[in-house]
Scaffold this active site. Structure first.
Site, PDB file in Angstrom:
ATOM      1  CE  LYS A  82      -5.532 -13.469   3.233  1.00 29.76           C
ATOM      2  NZ  LYS A  82      -6.125 -13.376   4.567  1.00 29.76           N
TER       3      LYS A  82
ATOM      4  NE  ARG B 100     -11.126 -13.799   9.829  1.00 29.36           N
ATOM      5  CZ  ARG B 100     -10.261 -13.237   9.007  1.00 29.36           C
ATOM      6  NH1 ARG B 100     -10.663 -12.288   8.178  1.00 29.36           N
ATOM      7  NH2 ARG B 100      -8.994 -13.598   9.009  1.00 29.36           N
TER       8      ARG B 100
ATOM      9  CE1 TYR C 255     -23.627   3.872 -20.519  1.00 26.86           C
ATOM     10  CE2 TYR C 255     -21.441   3.411 -19.630  1.00 26.86           C
ATOM     11  CZ  TYR C 255     -22.458   3.131 -20.532  1.00 26.86           C
ATOM     12  OH  TYR C 255     -22.307   2.131 -21.438  1.00 26.86           O
TER      13      TYR C 255
ATOM     14  CG  MET D 130     -17.236  -3.474 -18.074  1.00 25.18           C
ATOM     15  SD  MET D 130     -18.275  -4.702 -18.855  1.00 25.18           S
ATOM     16  CE  MET D 130     -19.880  -4.327 -18.181  1.00 25.18           C
TER      17      MET D 130
HETATM   18  C1  LIG Z   1      -5.113 -12.765   5.311  1.00 26.61           C
HETATM   19  C2  LIG Z   1      -4.626 -13.343   6.550  1.00 26.61           C
HETATM   20  C3  LIG Z   1      -3.355 -13.021   7.043  1.00 26.61           C
HETATM   21  C4  LIG Z   1      -2.473 -11.965   6.428  1.00 26.61           C
HETATM   22  O1  LIG Z   1      -2.927 -10.696   6.819  1.00 26.61           O
HETATM   23  P1  LIG Z   1      -2.234  -9.372   6.242  1.00 26.61           P
HETATM   24  O2  LIG Z   1      -2.947  -8.281   6.927  1.00 26.61           O
HETATM   25  O3  LIG Z   1      -2.508  -9.397   4.773  1.00 26.61           O
HETATM   26  O4  LIG Z   1      -0.808  -9.462   6.549  1.00 26.61           O
HETATM   27  C5  LIG Z   1      -2.898 -13.700   8.155  1.00 26.61           C
HETATM   28  N1  LIG Z   1      -3.658 -14.629   8.752  1.00 26.61           N
HETATM   29  C6  LIG Z   1      -4.891 -14.944   8.337  1.00 26.61           C
HETATM   30  C7  LIG Z   1      -5.676 -15.968   9.069  1.00 26.61           C
HETATM   31  C8  LIG Z   1      -5.425 -14.305   7.227  1.00 26.61           C
HETATM   32  O5  LIG Z   1      -6.650 -14.621   6.819  1.00 26.61           O
END
Ligand SMILES: *Cc1c(COP(=O)(O)O)cnc(C)c1O
Length: 378
Positions: free
Chosen positions: A45, A146, A273, A321
């Site tokens: 992701k 969550r 800055y 930046m």
């Molecule tokens: C991001 C995520 C992982 C991986 O977690 P890491 O701590 O990066 O290994 C696994 N399962 C879900 C549902 C996630 O959102």
């Protein structure tokens, strides 16, 4: 290999190096610890944790993972465009408006509530022999909070899940997510795993073909589930520490930039800055072509470090930046490479150290690297 000899284009002002062999070694380590029979759902992701999903897949694909995990519909569609044949699972709850596109494309959604289950059911109706059942995963909330069906209310939702599997849907997987598997104290993570295991054991209808999983990177390396047949490693593959001295990751990412200007300044000269830094003596300042617009955290101003000329140098004043200034000695000149994350010779700024200086975690440093920085494979 010293960074000066790396195959970067001399035109590049700043870039991210991605060590593919290190990703592969970290992945192999997860497989070794978790067991060869455990399926790997590699999390890619957020554009492969900021390192460029195409790049990281070059390292991951040859290892033959079972499938891939993404967070959003668009990330899943991008993997499909890359032509990946393995299952692609979307792990955040999707807006109902995206469900049709998700399952139409062959991506596997995660379901956390009965409304979403019903919406998927409508997409499957009327069930027909000529159409494959729509695969979905069930998330169970064991404390992360969550997302997920509540663990304690399985008597309500589990029968609905089973009913859905008789009406055109297919239970592809069931999972939970651990909140503290990287903490020194593993009590709460163990409690999450065992309550998940109990649910899976007691829920009738979970066949051997259903993917059962609870472990992120830290869980994969530090915990054992009695029911899981898969793990979901992410950050460890990309060089993030998971709080286990027995399993340090091999560093994967380096953030480097070139010196664009070197000047000698008199005592009292002010910098950046807010003029939050003033030279204490005659100093040499090197302006480096990277800033918060590239993802270098602005909070590192007057606080963080870089490596230039083979040694640690302080970041002076506020980060702009596009430009960051470091104090250097005589042996640094225009065009030289400065390292903000990673190793240069004997000196090293680990991802963890940089994250700590920036009062955040390695995940945020990596995913914050902007699209302005080319991702270079090494
Ligand atoms: C991001 C995520 C992982 C991986 O977690 P890491 O701590 O990066 O290994 C696994 N399962 C879900 C549902 C996630 O959102």
């Amino acid at each position: 290999m010293s960074p000066a000899h790396r195959p970067t284009h001399p035109r590049d002002r700043a870039w991210v190096e991605v060590d593919l062999a290190a990703i592969r070694r970290n992945l192999d380590r997860v497989r070794e610890v978790a067991g060869a029979q455990v399926k790997l759902v590699t999390m890619v992701k957020a554009d492969g944790y900021g390192l460029g999903v195409r790049r990281v897949l070059e390292a991951i694909r040859p290892a033959g993972p079972f499938g891939y995990g993404v967070a959003t519909l668009d990330e899943g569609l991008e993997l499909l465009r890359l032509g990946l044949p393995e299952p692609i699972m979307v792990y955040t709850p999707l807006p109902h408006g995206s469900l049709a596109r998700c399952v139409g494309a062959g991506l596997i959604p995660a379901v956390s509530d009965l409304d979403t289950l019903a919406a998927l059911g409508r997409l499957a109706a009327p069930p027909s022999a000529s159409r494959d059942a729509i695969p979905f995963q069930i998330e169970v909330d064991t404390g992360m909070g969550r997302a997920g069906f509540h663990l304690g209310e399985a008597a309500t939702w589990w029968p609905e899940v089973m009913r859905a599997t008789r009406a055109g849907l297919r239970l592809f997987g069931i999972f939970t997510h651990l909140h503290s598997a990287d903490h020194p104290e593993l009590g709460s993570a163990r409690a999450q795993v065992s309550s998940f295991d109990r649910l899976v054991r007691d829920a009738a209808g979970i066949g051997p073909d259903v993917l059962v999983h609870c472990a992120n990177s830290a869980g994969s390396l530090r915990l054992v589930s009695r029911t899981a047949n898969a793990v979901r490693p992410g950050i460890y593959l990309y060089g993030g520490d998971i709080g286990d001295p027995a399993n340090p990751p091999r560093p994967v990412a380096a953030v480097r930039a070139r010196v664009v200007l070197v000047r000698e300044v008199p005592p009292g000269a002010t910098l950046g800055y807010g003029a939050t830094y003033a030279a204490r003596a005659t100093e040499r300042w090197a302006a480096v072509g990277i800033g918060y617009g590239d993802g270098l955290p602005r909070v590192l101003g007057n606080r963080g470090w870089a490596i230039a000329g083979g040694s640690r140098v302080p970041i002076l004043g506020r980060i702009s930046m596009d430009t960051t200034v470091v104090r250097v000695s005589g042996d640094v000149s225009v065009g030289d490479i400065v390292t903000f994350v990673g190793r240069d010779g004997e000196a090293e700024l680990s991802l963890e150290e940089v994250a700590e200086s920036a009062r955040t975690i390695g995940y945020e440093i990596l995913t914050g690297l902007s699209s302005r920085l080319p991702r270079v494979r090494i």
